[in-house]
Write a protein that holds these residues in place. Structure first.
Motif, short mmCIF file in Angstrom:
data_model
loop_
_atom_site.label_atom_id
_atom_site.label_comp_id
_atom_site.label_asym_id
_atom_site.label_seq_id
_atom_site.Cartn_x
_atom_site.Cartn_y
_atom_site.Cartn_z
N PRO A 14 0.81 -1.23 0.00
CA PRO A 14 0.00 0.00 0.00
C PRO A 14 0.84 1.28 0.00
N LEU A 15 2.10 1.20 0.41
CA LEU A 15 2.95 2.38 0.44
C LEU A 15 3.47 2.76 -0.95
N TRP A 16 3.46 1.82 -1.88
CA TRP A 16 3.98 2.05 -3.22
C TRP A 16 2.94 2.76 -4.07
N LYS A 17 3.27 3.93 -4.59
CA LYS A 17 2.32 4.69 -5.40
C LYS A 17 3.00 5.08 -6.71
N GLU A 18 2.94 4.21 -7.67
CA GLU A 18 3.41 4.47 -9.03
C GLU A 18 2.38 3.89 -9.98
N THR A 19 1.82 4.73 -10.83
CA THR A 19 0.70 4.32 -11.67
C THR A 19 1.12 3.37 -12.79
N ASP A 20 2.40 3.37 -13.17
CA ASP A 20 2.88 2.50 -14.24
C ASP A 20 3.70 1.36 -13.64
N PRO A 21 3.18 0.14 -13.66
CA PRO A 21 3.90 -0.98 -13.04
C PRO A 21 5.22 -1.31 -13.73
N ASN A 22 5.42 -0.82 -14.94
CA ASN A 22 6.65 -1.09 -15.67
C ASN A 22 7.71 -0.01 -15.51
N TYR A 23 7.38 1.04 -14.77
CA TYR A 23 8.32 2.13 -14.58
C TYR A 23 9.20 1.84 -13.36
N ILE A 24 10.43 1.44 -13.62
CA ILE A 24 11.34 1.05 -12.55
C ILE A 24 12.77 1.27 -13.06
N THR A 25 13.67 1.59 -12.18
CA THR A 25 15.09 1.72 -12.54
C THR A 25 15.91 0.89 -11.56
N GLN A 26 17.02 0.38 -12.02
CA GLN A 26 17.90 -0.45 -11.18
C GLN A 26 18.91 0.45 -10.47
N LYS A 27 18.99 0.33 -9.16
CA LYS A 27 19.87 1.18 -8.36
C LYS A 27 20.77 0.34 -7.47
N GLN A 28 21.96 0.86 -7.22
CA GLN A 28 22.89 0.20 -6.31
C GLN A 28 23.35 1.11 -5.17
N ASP A 29 22.85 2.33 -5.16
CA ASP A 29 23.31 3.29 -4.15
C ASP A 29 22.42 3.32 -2.92
N PRO A 30 23.00 3.62 -1.76
CA PRO A 30 24.42 3.83 -1.49
C PRO A 30 25.15 2.54 -1.11
N GLY A 31 24.48 1.40 -1.20
CA GLY A 31 25.10 0.11 -0.94
C GLY A 31 24.87 -0.38 0.47
N ASP A 32 24.98 -1.71 0.64
CA ASP A 32 24.72 -2.34 1.93
C ASP A 32 25.71 -1.90 3.00
N LYS A 33 26.97 -1.71 2.62
CA LYS A 33 28.00 -1.34 3.61
C LYS A 33 27.67 -0.02 4.26
N PHE A 34 27.33 0.99 3.45
CA PHE A 34 27.00 2.30 4.00
C PHE A 34 25.76 2.22 4.88
N MET A 35 24.73 1.52 4.43
CA MET A 35 23.49 1.45 5.20
C MET A 35 23.68 0.69 6.51
N LYS A 36 24.54 -0.31 6.50
CA LYS A 36 24.82 -1.05 7.74
C LYS A 36 25.48 -0.13 8.76
N ARG A 37 26.43 0.66 8.32
CA ARG A 37 27.11 1.60 9.23
C ARG A 37 26.14 2.67 9.71
N LEU A 38 25.28 3.16 8.81
CA LEU A 38 24.32 4.19 9.20
C LEU A 38 23.30 3.63 10.19
N ARG A 39 22.80 2.45 9.93
CA ARG A 39 21.79 1.87 10.83
C ARG A 39 22.37 1.57 12.21
N LYS A 40 23.63 1.26 12.27
CA LYS A 40 24.26 1.03 13.57
C LYS A 40 24.21 2.30 14.41
N LYS A 41 24.42 3.46 13.79
CA LYS A 41 24.37 4.73 14.51
C LYS A 41 22.94 5.14 14.88
N LEU A 42 21.96 4.55 14.19
CA LEU A 42 20.56 4.92 14.44
C LEU A 42 19.77 3.79 15.10
#
Length: 219
Positions: free
Chosen positions: A182-210
């Motif tokens: 229910p949180l996803w609101k995009e009217t075109d189900p085919n509109y998507i882009t592939q992303k790799q940022d900022p990466g698992d390493k950065f998010m792991k370090r950030l989540r540790k601080k939070l």
């Protein structure tokens, strides 16, 4: 229609210490253009891409999405976000002429710049723009994000959480988990882009601080 005037001189917002956060940090105001045309395109995006009809191009933040720029300098990144109209990215311009942007930009030394007000609409994450504050970090695959950026992102997110009672903190590469919810609101189900940022390493370090704030990373 409401018009947000561009501030020519940089100003500084001092965030004072609180009992919950003993440190201070600064947010430098460096606004991108948000004129009547950007507001118009933002309202069109909300309606056509998110299925949301409203009178002002604003959001009620529930989420922070963390990005990297894949551009290695602050000023070049600002010059990309500043124009109202998107150019040179046909996979995105087909969906809207509204330029991509983010609310905050964090330089490699941890300096934080505000490009848009916290509650202004910004185009940075498909399907989630209507409720997400975007934080861009200068860097990318060839310039790994720094410890100073981890610290700055954590301080900034704590500040934003005090203002908006955020529920989710995710990396841009994690946004696919929200498709089909229910949180996803995009009217075109085919509109998507592939992303790799900022990466698992950065998010792991950030989540540790939070970790004490127990933010969710999935629906």
């Amino acid at each position: 229609m409401r018009k947000i005037c561009r501030v020519i001189a940089w100003t500084v917002l001092w965030v004072l210490p609180t009992l919950a956060n003993a440190q201070t940090f600064r947010i430098f105001e460096k606004p991108i253009i948000f004129d009547e045309e950007r507001e118009k395109l933002s309202l069109e995006y909300l309606e056509k891409r998110h299925g949301i009809l409203q009178e002002t191009a604003t959001i009620q933040p529930k989420m922070v999405v963390v990005h990297w720029t894949a551009i290695n300098t602050l000023e070049t990144t600002f010059d990309v976000f500043n124009p109202v109209h998107l150019a040179g990215r046909p996979e995105l311009t087909a969906a809207s002429r509204l330029n991509v942007s983010a609310h905050f930009l964090v330089d490699r030394d941890g300096t934080i710049f505000r490009l848009l007000p916290d509650t202004a609409f910004g185009r940075h994450t498909i399907g989630l723009n209507y409720m997400a504050i975007g934080i861009e970090n200068i860097g990318g695959p060839d310039a790994p994000l720094t410890k100073a950026q981890v610290k700055a992102n954590a301080e900034l997110i704590r500040y934003l959480h005090r203002k908006h009672k955020l529920q989710y903190v995710i990396g841009h590469h994690e946004y696919y988990a929200f498709q089909g919810t229910p949180l996803w609101k995009e009217t075109d189900p085919n509109y998507i882009t592939q992303k790799q940022d900022p990466g698992d390493k950065f998010m792991k370090r950030l989540r540790k601080k939070l970790s004490d704030l127990s933010f969710k990373s999935t629906p």
